[in-house]
Scaffold this motif. Structure first.
Motif, PDB file in Angstrom:
ATOM      1  N   HIS A 166       0.613  -0.895   0.229  1.00  0.00           N
ATOM      2  CA  HIS A 166       0.542   0.285  -0.171  1.00  0.00           C
ATOM      3  C   HIS A 166       0.161   1.403   0.122  1.00  0.00           C
ATOM      4  CE1 HIS A 166      -3.539  -2.709   0.391  1.00  0.00           C
ATOM      5  NE2 HIS A 166      -3.074  -2.913   1.617  1.00  0.00           N
ATOM      6  N   LYS A 181      -4.979   7.033   0.126  1.00  0.00           N
ATOM      7  CA  LYS A 181      -5.928   6.020  -0.139  1.00  0.00           C
ATOM      8  C   LYS A 181      -6.427   4.825   1.303  1.00  0.00           C
ATOM      9  CE  LYS A 181      -8.504   3.241  -3.481  1.00  0.00           C
ATOM     10  NZ  LYS A 181      -8.498   1.936  -3.251  1.00  0.00           N
ATOM     11  N   TYR A 182      -5.029   4.082   1.236  1.00  0.00           N
ATOM     12  CA  TYR A 182      -5.121   2.893   2.328  1.00  0.00           C
ATOM     13  C   TYR A 182      -4.761   3.602   4.010  1.00  0.00           C
ATOM     14  CZ  TYR A 182      -3.150  -0.303   5.327  1.00  0.00           C
ATOM     15  OH  TYR A 182      -2.697  -1.618   6.557  1.00  0.00           O
ATOM     16  N   LEU A 234      -6.284   6.133   4.966  1.00  0.00           N
ATOM     17  CA  LEU A 234      -7.700   7.381   5.272  1.00  0.00           C
ATOM     18  C   LEU A 234      -8.777   6.060   5.429  1.00  0.00           C
ATOM     19  CD1 LEU A 234      -7.686  10.400   3.227  1.00  0.00           C
ATOM     20  CD2 LEU A 234      -7.086   9.774   5.703  1.00  0.00           C
ATOM     21  N   GLU A 235      -8.828   4.519   4.853  1.00  0.00           N
ATOM     22  CA  GLU A 235      -9.912   3.896   4.883  1.00  0.00           C
ATOM     23  C   GLU A 235      -9.237   2.949   5.366  1.00  0.00           C
ATOM     24  OE1 GLU A 235      -9.393   1.849   1.059  1.00  0.00           O
ATOM     25  OE2 GLU A 235     -10.266   3.444  -0.146  1.00  0.00           O
ATOM     26  N   ASN A 236      -8.304   3.058   6.545  1.00  0.00           N
ATOM     27  CA  ASN A 236      -8.245   1.769   7.755  1.00  0.00           C
ATOM     28  C   ASN A 236      -8.199   2.610   9.104  1.00  0.00           C
ATOM     29  OD1 ASN A 236      -7.296  -0.681   6.288  1.00  0.00           O
ATOM     30  ND2 ASN A 236      -6.989   0.727   4.847  1.00  0.00           N
ATOM     31  N   ASP A 237      -8.248   4.214   8.722  1.00  0.00           N
ATOM     32  CA  ASP A 237      -8.932   5.258   9.688  1.00  0.00           C
ATOM     33  C   ASP A 237      -7.071   4.624  10.841  1.00  0.00           C
ATOM     34  OD1 ASP A 237     -10.937   5.911   9.666  1.00  0.00           O
ATOM     35  OD2 ASP A 237     -11.748   3.815  10.623  1.00  0.00           O
ATOM     36  N   ASN A 272      -7.767  16.114  -0.028  1.00  0.00           N
ATOM     37  CA  ASN A 272      -8.397  14.740   0.866  1.00  0.00           C
ATOM     38  C   ASN A 272      -8.628  15.942   1.949  1.00  0.00           C
ATOM     39  OD1 ASN A 272      -8.872  11.613   0.341  1.00  0.00           O
ATOM     40  ND2 ASN A 272      -7.047  13.226  -1.354  1.00  0.00           N
TER      41      ASN A 272
END
Ligand code: 1PZ
Length: 211
Positions: free
Chosen positions: A72, A81-82, A84-87, A205
């Protein structure tokens, strides 16, 4: 990486950092910073508090690059992306992710703007221009806004210890002054492009003020 700095290599690493789709490879982005650290070290010990901070940030990113989630962390885009998507990012105040890839890279990103402004001043400077003035003008226009008073003071002291313009040109190892100026003219659009791509991504973002 060789011990002696060369402006040409900085140019090459930043060039390699851009993919065909205009994504930024973290591996080469970091390599560019490693070159710049070598440059700072060749200017003397006064700058070691600055290069230590850069080195520690490079290390944080390298750990992600070689860690179990390395797939990632290939580009800045995939990292954002990684994480943010995984907090995995502290968005408003420092909490459980004080050393996310996003906030760490943001520090280098802001410094890249300083570099761009400084090198542009150096490129267009004349014989009687002072490096300390070019450095601090570039700093006040960029990084200083993100630094507390104490750091701004320390940086101001370090700027006073900067060698003159001739030494700067020599340390760049890129030939005579005319050749250095030409190479700077070639490097700057690349650095600016990498900066802008990252800036747009972070802005989109809402990541430009990460604690
Ligand atoms: C060639 C002369 C070098 C001049 C460098 C001008 C920039 C001064 C930057 C001063 C950094 C001071 C030390 C550490 C500061 C950190 O607190 C901050 C924020 O990180 P956090 O605390 O949030 O984890 N670190 C930074 O802002 C990164 C600074 C990187 C400076 C890179 C300088 C680039 C030099 C390139 C050489 C040509």
């Amino acid at each position: 990486m060789a011990d002696t700095f060369s402006l040409q290599r900085v140019l090459e690493t930043f060039r390699s950092s851009l993919s065909e789709k205009k994504e930024v490879y973290i591996k080469y982005y970091i390599a560019g910073w490693q070159e710049l650290v070598a440059f700072m070290n060749s200017l003397g010990n006064v700058f070691s508090f600055i290069s230590k901070d850069v080195v520690s940030k490079i290390q944080i990113l390298e750990n992600f690059l070689s860690g179990e989630n390395r797939s990632h962390y290939v580009t800045i885009q995939s990292m954002v992306k990684y994480e943010l998507e995984n907090d995995l990012v502290d968005l408003t105040k420092r909490g459980s992710h004080p050393e996310s890839g996003c906030r760490t890279l943001l520090r280098l990103h802001r410094a890249l703007r300083w570099l761009e402004l400084f090198l542009e001043r150096l490129r267009t400077s004349t014989e009687d221009s002072k490096t300390s003035v070019m450095c601090s003008d570039a700093y006040n226009e960029s990084l200083a806004q993100h630094h507390p008073w104490l750091i701004r003071k320390a940086v101001g002291v370090a700027f006073c210890a900067l060698p003159g313009r001739d030494t700067f040109f020599d340390v760049m190892n890129a030939g005579d002054h005319t050749q250095v100026v030409a190479l700077l003219g070639e490097s700057l659009p690349l650095i600016a492009e990498v900066y802008q791509i990252t800036e747009d991504l972070y802005a989109k973002n809402n990541l430009l003020e990460l604690p």
